[in-house]
Design a protein around this motif. Sequence first.
Motif, mmCIF file in Angstrom:
data_model
loop_
_atom_site.group_PDB
_atom_site.id
_atom_site.type_symbol
_atom_site.label_atom_id
_atom_site.label_comp_id
_atom_site.label_asym_id
_atom_site.label_seq_id
_atom_site.Cartn_x
_atom_site.Cartn_y
_atom_site.Cartn_z
ATOM 1 N N GLU A 1 47.628 32.685 37.852
ATOM 2 C CA GLU A 1 47.116 32.584 39.223
ATOM 3 C C GLU A 1 46.471 33.906 39.656
ATOM 4 N N ALA A 2 47.115 35.016 39.311
ATOM 5 C CA ALA A 2 46.615 36.336 39.722
ATOM 6 C C ALA A 2 45.268 36.650 39.058
ATOM 7 N N GLU A 3 45.129 36.276 37.790
ATOM 8 C CA GLU A 3 43.858 36.550 37.095
ATOM 9 C C GLU A 3 42.715 35.755 37.735
ATOM 10 N N LEU A 4 43.019 34.476 38.067
ATOM 11 C CA LEU A 4 41.994 33.642 38.732
ATOM 12 C C LEU A 4 41.626 34.225 40.093
ATOM 13 N N TRP A 5 42.659 34.636 40.823
ATOM 14 C CA TRP A 5 42.453 35.207 42.164
ATOM 15 C C TRP A 5 41.574 36.461 42.076
ATOM 16 N N ALA A 6 41.865 37.316 41.088
ATOM 17 C CA ALA A 6 41.082 38.554 40.936
ATOM 18 C C ALA A 6 39.631 38.199 40.607
ATOM 19 N N ALA A 7 39.434 37.235 39.680
ATOM 20 C CA ALA A 7 38.069 36.847 39.287
ATOM 21 C C ALA A 7 37.291 36.297 40.484
ATOM 22 N N GLU A 8 37.960 35.483 41.293
ATOM 23 C CA GLU A 8 37.308 34.921 42.488
ATOM 24 C C GLU A 8 36.832 36.018 43.443
ATOM 25 N N ASN A 9 37.510 37.164 43.355
ATOM 26 C CA ASN A 9 37.170 38.268 44.258
ATOM 27 C C ASN A 9 36.395 39.384 43.554
ATOM 28 N N LEU B 1 47.129 53.456 30.723
ATOM 29 C CA LEU B 1 48.359 52.882 30.176
ATOM 30 C C LEU B 1 49.066 53.874 29.262
ATOM 31 N N LYS B 2 48.282 54.649 28.520
ATOM 32 C CA LYS B 2 48.892 55.614 27.589
ATOM 33 C C LYS B 2 49.602 56.743 28.329
ATOM 34 N N VAL B 3 49.209 56.969 29.585
ATOM 35 C CA VAL B 3 49.942 57.951 30.398
ATOM 36 C C VAL B 3 51.335 57.386 30.711
ATOM 37 N N PHE B 4 51.418 56.081 30.877
ATOM 38 C CA PHE B 4 52.687 55.441 31.261
ATOM 39 C C PHE B 4 53.627 55.259 30.061
ATOM 40 N N GLY B 5 53.043 55.083 28.869
ATOM 41 C CA GLY B 5 53.906 54.875 27.709
ATOM 42 C C GLY B 5 53.096 54.796 26.430
ATOM 43 N N GLY B 6 53.652 55.345 25.360
ATOM 44 C CA GLY B 6 52.899 55.433 24.106
ATOM 45 C C GLY B 6 53.021 54.209 23.221
ATOM 46 N N SER B 7 54.002 53.323 23.519
ATOM 47 C CA SER B 7 54.188 52.161 22.632
ATOM 48 C C SER B 7 53.659 50.907 23.338
ATOM 49 N N ILE B 8 52.333 50.764 23.295
ATOM 50 C CA ILE B 8 51.696 49.653 24.000
ATOM 51 C C ILE B 8 51.476 48.500 23.026
ATOM 52 N N SER B 9 51.967 47.316 23.391
ATOM 53 C CA SER B 9 51.682 46.124 22.587
ATOM 54 C C SER B 9 50.630 45.311 23.325
ATOM 55 N N TYR B 10 49.406 45.330 22.812
ATOM 56 C CA TYR B 10 48.357 44.482 23.406
ATOM 57 C C TYR B 10 48.470 43.101 22.772
ATOM 58 N N LEU B 11 48.753 42.086 23.597
ATOM 59 C CA LEU B 11 49.108 40.755 23.097
ATOM 60 C C LEU B 11 47.957 39.764 23.148
ATOM 61 N N GLY B 12 46.768 40.246 23.488
ATOM 62 C CA GLY B 12 45.609 39.368 23.448
ATOM 63 C C GLY B 12 45.138 38.942 24.832
ATOM 64 N N GLU B 13 44.149 38.035 24.831
ATOM 65 C CA GLU B 13 43.428 37.717 26.062
ATOM 66 C C GLU B 13 44.152 36.706 26.957
ATOM 67 N N LYS B 14 45.118 35.976 26.380
ATOM 68 C CA LYS B 14 45.867 35.007 27.189
ATOM 69 C C LYS B 14 46.706 35.781 28.204
ATOM 70 N N ILE B 15 46.376 35.651 29.472
ATOM 71 C CA ILE B 15 46.981 36.522 30.487
ATOM 72 C C ILE B 15 48.496 36.309 30.599
ATOM 73 N N ALA B 16 48.951 35.070 30.290
ATOM 74 C CA ALA B 16 50.383 34.775 30.424
ATOM 75 C C ALA B 16 51.215 35.408 29.305
ATOM 76 N N ALA B 17 50.546 36.003 28.299
ATOM 77 C CA ALA B 17 51.297 36.477 27.126
ATOM 78 C C ALA B 17 52.311 37.571 27.472
ATOM 79 N N SER B 18 51.917 38.552 28.289
ATOM 80 C CA SER B 18 52.871 39.657 28.521
ATOM 81 C C SER B 18 54.105 39.210 29.307
ATOM 82 N N PRO B 19 53.967 38.411 30.397
ATOM 83 C CA PRO B 19 55.211 37.955 31.033
ATOM 84 C C PRO B 19 56.017 37.015 30.153
ATOM 85 N N THR B 20 55.329 36.254 29.279
ATOM 86 C CA THR B 20 56.065 35.343 28.387
ATOM 87 C C THR B 20 56.891 36.129 27.376
ATOM 88 N N VAL B 21 56.267 37.127 26.754
ATOM 89 C CA VAL B 21 57.004 37.930 25.761
ATOM 90 C C VAL B 21 58.111 38.734 26.454
#
Length: 294
Positions: free
Chosen positions: A107-115, A154-174
Amino acid sequence: MKTENNNKVSVIGLGSMGTTLARLLLQKGYEVTVWNRSSGKADELVKEGAILAKDIAEAIIASPVIVICVYNYQASQQILDTAAVRAVLNQKLVLQLSTISPDEAIEAELWAAENGASYINGGIQAAPRQMGQPDTPILISGKEATYLAAEPILKVFGGSISYLGEKIAASPTVDLATLSYIYGASIGFFHGARIIESQGLSVAAYAKIIAGISPSFGEFLRHEGNMVHAENYTITESPLRISVAATARLEQTAIDAGINTQFPAFAAALFKKAELAGYGDQEVAALIKVLREQ
Ligand SMILES: NC(=O)c1ccc[n+]([C@@H]2O[C@H](COP(=O)([O-])OP(=O)(O)OC[C@H]3O[C@@H](n4cnc5c(N)ncnc54)[C@H](OP(=O)(O)O)[C@@H]3O)[C@@H](O)[C@H]2O)c1
């Protein structure tokens, strides 16, 4: 998205995590504008060089990248989904670091795109005092170009970044799946502590042993995960029937010791079901087949 040669970041939400994120950015020389519902929380950061926006719209206008880290999605929407913010959101990059659900991320990704904004979602898997380290884990999902634009921050916040791809729901799911593992292991750990107590042994010594075996157990789980992924349940490490016997033994031990039986009864019933379904002579990873049923 105009992030090139730009070191301006706005941080929305100055709870314990948001304050830490803003401080890390200041320490790395970013020009940081901050905003929080309760303005008093910005005082220390302002002394350290942050700029306090007089309102949320000013905070959005100040920087090309907007980091938001508040209590939950509802709080995030109460802050962002207003006419004043929508009017100034075009071309901004919104980096959502509040813990939200998979559906909320969509929902948030759609909302951002709309704006007219690009959006990327992150799941922080560390406490504030663990942020900014080479091994600080952060899960990220969203459009690759947006991720690449946000990567230096992001690298300022943490060095172990897992980029999980373009599906926006991936990070909250994992993030949720990881929580499931952590709570399952935690309940097992505390039940084990009750077994230890029932025999008058040291919980501290037990905890030390658990910490010692945890890395190799992690490797074992990685192997089991690969087997589930391949749908290959040929016995390689541990036959499921061993777990049937072990969990039955755990349940009986709890009964005999007069301690709580909920956890071993649950585990024993699940493995028994798997055995009755004919998976006893398969790898323990075959338990997933029982969990796929309702
Ligand atoms: N702390 C951790 O260990 C940790 C670890 C991983 C992920 N996270 C995630 O990071 C996010 C922030 O956590 P935190 O520890 O910083 O929380 P926190 O210290 O409790 O701060 C909560 C923040 O949310 C704001 N907020 C709450 N309800 C709001 C509303 N209705 N409208 C506007 N603002 C609202 C608060 O503003 P006020 O100051 O005005 O109340 C404050 O800035 C959460 O999603 C959390 O799951 C935290």
